[in-house]
Design a protein around this motif. Structure first.
Motif, short mmCIF file in Angstrom:
data_model
loop_
_atom_site.label_atom_id
_atom_site.label_comp_id
_atom_site.label_asym_id
_atom_site.label_seq_id
_atom_site.Cartn_x
_atom_site.Cartn_y
_atom_site.Cartn_z
N LEU A 137 -28.64 -105.22 -18.41
CA LEU A 137 -27.89 -104.70 -17.28
C LEU A 137 -28.80 -104.63 -16.07
O LEU A 137 -29.90 -104.08 -16.13
N ASN A 138 -28.33 -105.21 -14.95
CA ASN A 138 -29.10 -105.17 -13.71
C ASN A 138 -28.18 -104.69 -12.59
O ASN A 138 -27.21 -105.35 -12.23
N CYS A 139 -28.47 -103.51 -12.06
CA CYS A 139 -27.67 -102.97 -10.97
C CYS A 139 -28.36 -103.25 -9.63
O CYS A 139 -29.52 -102.87 -9.45
N VAL A 140 -27.67 -103.90 -8.75
CA VAL A 140 -28.20 -104.27 -7.44
C VAL A 140 -27.55 -103.39 -6.38
O VAL A 140 -26.32 -103.35 -6.27
N ASN A 141 -28.38 -102.67 -5.62
CA ASN A 141 -27.86 -101.83 -4.54
C ASN A 141 -27.58 -102.70 -3.32
O ASN A 141 -28.51 -103.25 -2.71
N ILE A 142 -26.33 -102.83 -2.98
CA ILE A 142 -25.93 -103.68 -1.86
C ILE A 142 -26.60 -103.23 -0.56
O ILE A 142 -26.94 -104.05 0.31
N ARG A 143 -26.83 -101.94 -0.44
CA ARG A 143 -27.43 -101.39 0.78
C ARG A 143 -28.83 -101.96 1.04
O ARG A 143 -29.29 -102.04 2.18
N ASP A 144 -29.51 -102.38 -0.03
CA ASP A 144 -30.86 -102.94 0.12
C ASP A 144 -30.87 -104.25 0.89
O ASP A 144 -31.93 -104.71 1.33
N PHE A 145 -29.70 -104.87 1.06
CA PHE A 145 -29.64 -106.19 1.68
C PHE A 145 -29.01 -106.17 3.08
O PHE A 145 -28.83 -107.22 3.67
N THR A 146 -28.70 -104.98 3.58
CA THR A 146 -28.12 -104.94 4.92
C THR A 146 -29.16 -105.25 5.98
O THR A 146 -30.34 -104.90 5.85
N GLU A 147 -28.72 -105.91 7.03
CA GLU A 147 -29.59 -106.21 8.17
C GLU A 147 -29.41 -105.20 9.29
O GLU A 147 -30.07 -105.30 10.32
N ASP A 148 -28.55 -104.23 9.05
CA ASP A 148 -28.33 -103.19 10.05
C ASP A 148 -29.53 -102.24 10.07
O ASP A 148 -29.95 -101.76 9.01
N PRO A 149 -30.09 -101.95 11.23
CA PRO A 149 -31.29 -101.10 11.30
C PRO A 149 -31.05 -99.67 10.81
O PRO A 149 -32.00 -98.98 10.42
N HIS A 150 -29.80 -99.25 10.79
CA HIS A 150 -29.48 -97.90 10.32
C HIS A 150 -29.02 -97.88 8.87
O HIS A 150 -28.64 -96.83 8.35
N GLY A 151 -29.03 -99.03 8.24
CA GLY A 151 -28.65 -99.11 6.83
C GLY A 151 -27.16 -99.10 6.58
O GLY A 151 -26.71 -98.91 5.44
N HIS A 152 -26.35 -99.37 7.62
CA HIS A 152 -24.91 -99.38 7.44
C HIS A 152 -24.45 -100.61 6.65
O HIS A 152 -24.99 -101.70 6.81
N VAL A 153 -23.45 -100.41 5.82
CA VAL A 153 -22.87 -101.53 5.07
C VAL A 153 -21.36 -101.61 5.29
O VAL A 153 -20.67 -102.40 4.66
N ASP A 154 -20.83 -100.79 6.20
CA ASP A 154 -19.40 -100.75 6.44
C ASP A 154 -19.11 -100.70 7.93
O ASP A 154 -19.97 -100.35 8.74
N ASP A 155 -17.87 -101.04 8.28
CA ASP A 155 -17.45 -100.98 9.68
C ASP A 155 -15.92 -100.90 9.71
O ASP A 155 -15.25 -101.15 8.69
N ALA A 156 -15.39 -100.60 10.90
CA ALA A 156 -13.93 -100.48 11.06
C ALA A 156 -13.28 -101.85 10.94
O ALA A 156 -13.84 -102.87 11.36
N PRO A 157 -12.08 -101.92 10.35
CA PRO A 157 -11.40 -103.21 10.19
C PRO A 157 -10.86 -103.75 11.50
O PRO A 157 -10.37 -102.98 12.34
N PHE A 158 -10.95 -105.06 11.71
CA PHE A 158 -10.30 -105.69 12.85
C PHE A 158 -8.80 -105.48 12.73
O PHE A 158 -8.24 -105.57 11.63
N GLY A 159 -8.15 -105.24 13.84
CA GLY A 159 -6.71 -105.03 13.83
C GLY A 159 -6.32 -103.58 13.65
O GLY A 159 -5.14 -103.25 13.67
N GLY A 160 -7.33 -102.72 13.45
CA GLY A 160 -7.04 -101.30 13.31
C GLY A 160 -6.68 -100.92 11.88
O GLY A 160 -6.62 -101.75 10.98
N GLY A 161 -6.44 -99.66 11.69
CA GLY A 161 -6.09 -99.16 10.37
C GLY A 161 -7.05 -98.07 9.94
O GLY A 161 -8.14 -97.92 10.51
N ALA A 162 -6.64 -97.32 8.93
CA ALA A 162 -7.44 -96.21 8.45
C ALA A 162 -8.63 -96.70 7.63
O ALA A 162 -8.58 -97.76 7.01
N GLY A 163 -9.70 -95.91 7.64
CA GLY A 163 -10.82 -96.18 6.77
C GLY A 163 -11.76 -97.26 7.27
O GLY A 163 -11.62 -97.79 8.37
N MET A 164 -12.74 -97.57 6.41
CA MET A 164 -13.78 -98.54 6.74
C MET A 164 -13.80 -99.63 5.67
O MET A 164 -13.36 -99.43 4.53
N LEU A 165 -14.34 -100.78 6.06
CA LEU A 165 -14.48 -101.91 5.13
C LEU A 165 -15.95 -102.21 4.88
O LEU A 165 -16.78 -102.12 5.79
N MET A 166 -16.27 -102.59 3.66
CA MET A 166 -17.61 -103.07 3.37
C MET A 166 -17.80 -104.42 4.05
O MET A 166 -16.93 -105.28 3.98
#
Length: 250
Positions: A34-63
């Motif tokens: 079993l190998n668990c990979v933390n997706i956050r380790d691969f973000t290029e965002d300087p603040h470590g973000h892995v999500d953002d608001a969806p285009f077109g609007g709507g509730a919540g955030m998308l990875m």
């Protein structure tokens, strides 16, 4: 040895769930890895973000697509492309024992666990995922479905369970639910173990267990019973013959 890789934001949730009992022993014995990979380790965002608001609007955030694809490219470069890539999704086809048996033949399976409102579709397209659900309900993330599927698949591997019969005769393996089982004491609060199980006649015991599986399946999952009946008409013809022979003998 079967290999499971999990892309997740919460690797400890996967690792903790699979670090006990049979799964722990199987990993120690190198029957599976079993190998668990933390997706956050691969973000290029300087603040470590892995999500953002969806285009077109709507509730919540998308990875976001970038961290997931970067993690995948790194995996492919190091280990090659996995045999199957499964995205734990409520809109996917429902996971069943037959699927577990099919996946148990693969050497390397990648599970992608979503969070928030889901994952950017481009990541799913690039990874060429198969969307799989564990039922018609929504959870907070894909980690629990991944653990359930890994457990169901891993236990079918040679050497994970002590005996092959441990899964060959259980629910769904033969298209029926499992028959009732009993152990000591023989009598408890005026409830007795069925006499046939104490007879030592293994042929009659096998017959009793099959008929009990039929009864339980008919009561609990009538759609499975009808499917089994349609696929195995010869067994029911034989059952009727035995019943007539028994009546004549009496």
């Amino acid at each position: 040895m079967s290999k499971f890789t999990v892309f997740t934001l919460f690797p400890e949730q996967i690792e903790n769930a699979l670090s006990h009992s049979i799964m722990k022993r199987a990993m120690e014995d190198e029957k599976l890895s079993l190998n668990c990979v933390n997706i956050r380790d691969f973000t290029e965002d300087p603040h470590g973000h892995v999500d953002d608001a969806p285009f077109g609007g709507g509730a919540g955030m998308l990875m976001q697509v970038q961290p997931i694809v970067s993690a995948f490219e790194d995996l492919v470069q190091r280990e090659g492309r996995p045999d199957r890539v499964i995205y734990c999704s409520p809109r996917g086809k429902v996971f069943q024992q037959s699927m577990a048996m099919e996946l148990a033949k693969e050497e390397h399976i990648l599970f992608l666990c979503g969070h928030y409102e889901g994952i950017d579709q481009r990541a799913l397209d690039i990874l060429e995922v198969e969307e799989v659900s564990i039922g018609d309900y929504v959870l907070t993330g894909g980690e629990l479905p991944a653990v359930i599927m890994i457990d169901a698949i891993a236990r079918l591997q040679d050497g994970v369970l002590n005996k092959k019969e441990s899964f060959e005769e259980e629910s769904f393996s033969q298209g029926l639910l499992e028959y009732p089982q009993y152990t000591r004491p023989r009598s408890f609060q005026d409830r007795e173990v069925p006499e046939i199980l104490l007879s030592g006649d293994h042929k009659k015991i096998r017959q009793w267990r099959w008929e009990e599986s039929l009864r339980v399946t008919k009561e609990q999952r009538p759609e499975l019973y009808e499917k089994y009946r349609e696929e195995n008409p010869e067994l029911f013809i034989e059952k009727k013959k035995r019943k007539r022979s028994k009546i004549k003998a009496e």
